[in-house]
Design an enzyme around this catalytic site. Structure first.
Site, PDB file in Angstrom:
ATOM      1  N   HIS A 111       6.180  -3.655  24.266  1.00  0.00           N
ATOM      2  CA  HIS A 111       7.063  -3.014  24.429  1.00  0.00           C
ATOM      3  C   HIS A 111       7.741  -2.169  25.543  1.00  0.00           C
ATOM      4  CE1 HIS A 111      12.020  -2.658  23.790  1.00  0.00           C
ATOM      5  NE2 HIS A 111      11.077  -3.279  23.175  1.00  0.00           N
TER       6      HIS A 111
ATOM      7  N   GLU B 102      18.462 -10.311  24.774  1.00  0.00           N
ATOM      8  CA  GLU B 102      17.560  -9.809  24.921  1.00  0.00           C
ATOM      9  C   GLU B 102      16.862 -10.546  25.884  1.00  0.00           C
ATOM     10  OE1 GLU B 102      16.923  -7.139  20.784  1.00  0.00           O
ATOM     11  OE2 GLU B 102      16.105  -8.725  20.804  1.00  0.00           O
TER      12      GLU B 102
ATOM     13  N   HIS C  85       3.188  -3.489  20.987  1.00  0.00           N
ATOM     14  CA  HIS C  85       4.653  -3.789  19.834  1.00  0.00           C
ATOM     15  C   HIS C  85       4.399  -4.512  18.939  1.00  0.00           C
ATOM     16  CE1 HIS C  85       8.959  -3.250  19.007  1.00  0.00           C
ATOM     17  NE2 HIS C  85       8.790  -5.221  19.752  1.00  0.00           N
TER      18      HIS C  85
ATOM     19  N   ARG D  30       8.857  -9.378  28.607  1.00  0.00           N
ATOM     20  CA  ARG D  30       8.254  -7.763  28.540  1.00  0.00           C
ATOM     21  C   ARG D  30       7.672  -8.132  29.258  1.00  0.00           C
ATOM     22  NH1 ARG D  30      10.218  -7.360  21.975  1.00  0.00           N
ATOM     23  NH2 ARG D  30      12.203  -6.803  22.417  1.00  0.00           N
TER      24      ARG D  30
ATOM     25  N   ARG E 202       5.203 -13.685  22.847  1.00  0.00           N
ATOM     26  CA  ARG E 202       6.886 -13.820  22.127  1.00  0.00           C
ATOM     27  C   ARG E 202       8.305 -13.665  22.530  1.00  0.00           C
ATOM     28  NH1 ARG E 202       8.941 -10.273  18.647  1.00  0.00           N
ATOM     29  NH2 ARG E 202       8.417  -8.385  19.611  1.00  0.00           N
TER      30      ARG E 202
ATOM     31  N   LYS F 222       0.763  -1.537  -0.293  1.00  0.00           N
ATOM     32  CA  LYS F 222       0.175   0.082   0.061  1.00  0.00           C
ATOM     33  C   LYS F 222       0.596   1.341  -0.149  1.00  0.00           C
ATOM     34  CE  LYS F 222      -1.243   0.239   5.179  1.00  0.00           C
ATOM     35  NZ  LYS F 222      -1.881   0.273   6.035  1.00  0.00           N
TER      36      LYS F 222
HETATM   37  C1  SIN Z   1      13.911  -4.886  20.394  1.00  0.00           C
HETATM   38  O1  SIN Z   1      14.914  -4.661  19.836  1.00  0.00           O
HETATM   39  O2  SIN Z   1      14.091  -4.485  21.256  1.00  0.00           O
HETATM   40  C2  SIN Z   1      12.784  -5.018  19.475  1.00  0.00           C
HETATM   41  C3  SIN Z   1      13.040  -6.497  18.403  1.00  0.00           C
HETATM   42  C4  SIN Z   1      12.230  -7.611  19.414  1.00  0.00           C
HETATM   43  O3  SIN Z   1      10.410  -7.211  19.391  1.00  0.00           O
HETATM   44  O4  SIN Z   1      12.480  -8.690  18.775  1.00  0.00           O
END
Ligand code: SIN
Length: 525
Positions: A228, A113, A335, A274, A370, A35
């Site tokens: 997030h 992470e 997010h 998260r 996730r 789009k």
């Molecule tokens: C982030 O960089 O914090 C996002 C990465 C993700 O959501 O997988």
């Protein structure tokens, strides 16, 4: 109305759509409809990275375990197995196509992470991983003569005859074209724009989920929206993502009184899942009567910060925040949506001829929450899988266009969009309850006429789709009377009865427009 017949139609050009296009290229003519401009997708903005087992210190079994644990009991194990087992091969392929992941010497540089028990996140140009993936995949697709792009074309609806999808009606320059296809793949990304606060780009309006729903496909797990914890919260600045990899590299969260707080909420502190971090932030904001907390990476040193997070550094600088010297004001934002169009392991939806991959799809990989940096990997692995399945399942399309809708217009569409986004944020956000969700439902149902209308502008069609997807999120969130993964109900803090079931919605089970009395937006949960 113009008509055109192609072999394969792909709607969306993020990582999943492009990977599917590359897979399909040897099997026929592929048209990729977008789009906006082809690079405008959530992929382009992904910062932190892509998770995969690429070092001797890691194992696919551990990546599998971490993903299942993050998914909080609702992942589909075979889908996770496919993700972690095929992931390294998809990454090697990207490297062979020219992806420049960051390295330390000759070794790939891997970061950490939340909820990963090994360093396994690959990144590119520090914090522009998505842009690098998009560049490589677009270049690769450009080199394949059978792949054609069709930009600035909005997909209005799918073409369905006798419960089979045969392509889509697309709107470009005010004119609708029927694009008939032997197989159609949805790869339109997520729906973060239904929330007032989101890290997602403007294009993330849930279009693929809405058109699939209208066409009769099943959607699943729509109550699971990931927030997030750290998006920039500063006057006049955009809601810019501050990558979790900043916390992975040692950044800490402080409340507005300058105190660290995450250790009091979870043993993994800043690297807790998260949903835990987002709720802890909300709780600190309430305690300190503030609308934000701060992210602090001053102790990491200017040279490291500038080298590791160059794009974030530059962007924050534009808004007078020097992230190497100042604490950064942050608050959570929508997010990623774990739910979407239900698919099997090969991307097949419940509607024959229609496939889905990437954030628009619900493969079951993410369960109720996730694992960070698994989504680009999902796009690659399941984009390729959906491409293969679409080629194998292709049939001769019907070519009878039946699009005869009168187009209406929506007065005050900007205002309705704004209202919807704040209702969703206030009433169906990080903390929900029956009362707040009931209010959100009434609000959305009061727009039933818009959901049922036909329009000829992207802006109006997006609003119709956003209302549809918001309705699906709210309906699923009402149905799940328990707290699992990213879905937190303050009136049902335990998992609840039957928590392992997945909530599936389709035209038979849910039709927006039943109740029409609007309620005021306020948070009471
Ligand atoms: C982030 O960089 O914090 C996002 C990465 C993700 O959501 O997988």
């Amino acid at each position: 109305m113009r008509t055109e017949t192609v072999d394969f139609l792909i709607i969306g050009s993020g990582v999943a759509g492009l990977r599917a296009a590359i897979e399909l290229a040897p099997r026929g003519e592929v048209v990729v409809v977008t789009k906006d401009r082809p690079s405008e997708s959530s992929t382009e903005y992904a910062q932190g990275g892509i998770a995969a087992v690429m070092s001797d210190e890691d194992e696919v079994g551990i990546h599998l375990e971490d993903t299942l644990k993050a998914g909080d009991g609702l992942c589909r194990q075979e889908a996770v197995k496919a993700l972690v087992e095929e992931g390294p091969e998809r990454i090697q392929e990207l490297i062979a196509w020219g992806a420049a992941f960051d390295r330390e010497g000759i070794k790939l540089s891997l970061t950490l992470e939340a909820a990963h028990s090994r360093r396994r996140i690959l990144h590119a140009h520090g914090d522009s991983t998505g842009r690098e993936l998009e560049r490589v995949l677009l270049d690769r697709a450009r080199s394949l003569p059978s792949v054609r792009k069709y930009p600035y074309a909005f997909t209005v609806d799918l073409i369905v005859r006798d419960s089979r999808c045969y392509g889509a009606y697309v709107l470009r320059d005010g004119e609708v074209t029927a694009l008939f296809a032997r197989a159609t793949i949805l790869a339109t990304g997520g729906a973060g724009q239904v929330y007032a606060r989101t890290t997602n780009p403007q294009v993330a309006t849930g279009d693929g989920m809405a058109i699939a729903f209208r066409a009769g496909a099943q959607l699943e797990d729509m109550e699971f929206v990931q927030f997030h914890p750290t998006s920039l919260f500063a006057a006049k600045a955009p809601q810019f993502l501050l990558s979790e990899s900043m916390r992975g590299e040692g950044a800490v969260l402080l409340n507005v009184r300058g105190r660290r707080f995450m250790e009091a909420y979870h043993p993994m502190a800043e690297l807790a899942p998260r949903d835990v971090v987002s709720r802890a932030i909300i709780s600190e904001m309430v305690k300190t009567e503030s609308d934000h907390v701060s992210l602090d990476l001053r102790h990491l040193g200017k040279d490291f910060v500038k080298k590791r997070f160059p794009m974030i550094y530059e962007t924050c600088m534009r808004f007078d925040i020097n992230i190497a010297r100042d604490v950064i004001p942050v608050s959570p934002a929508a997010h990623y949506i774990m739910g979407g169009v239900k698919t099997d392991l090969e991307g097949r939806t419940s509607l024959s001829g229609l496939y889905a991959a990437g954030e628009v799809a619900c493969t079951g990989v993410h369960g109720a929450n996730r694992l960070a940096s698994n989504s680009l990997l999902e796009g690659l692995v399941f984009g390729a899988r959906a491409g293969r399945a679409a080629a194998d399942g292709a049939v001769q399309p019907v070519a009878d266009a039946e699009y005869r809708h009168e187009a209406a217009s929506i007065p005050s569409s900007d205002e309705i969009r704004k209202t919807l986004r704040s209702v969703m944020w206030e009433r169906a956000g990080i903390i929900r309850c029956a009362e707040s969700l009931g209010d959100a439902r009434l609000r959305i149902h009061s727009y039933a006429d818009i959901i049922g209308g036909n329009y000829r502008t992207r802006h109006e069609l997006e609003l119709k789709n956003m209302l549809t997807v918001a309705g699906l999120i709210v309906e699923a969130a009402i149905a799940r009377e328990g707290s699992v993964g990213a879905h937190y109900r303050s009136d049902h803090k335990e998992r609840g009865k039957d928590w392992k079931r997945h909530i599936t919605l389709d035209l038979q089970s849910f039709r927006p427009g039943g109740e029409k009395t609007a309620a005021p937006a306020r948070n009471t949960c």
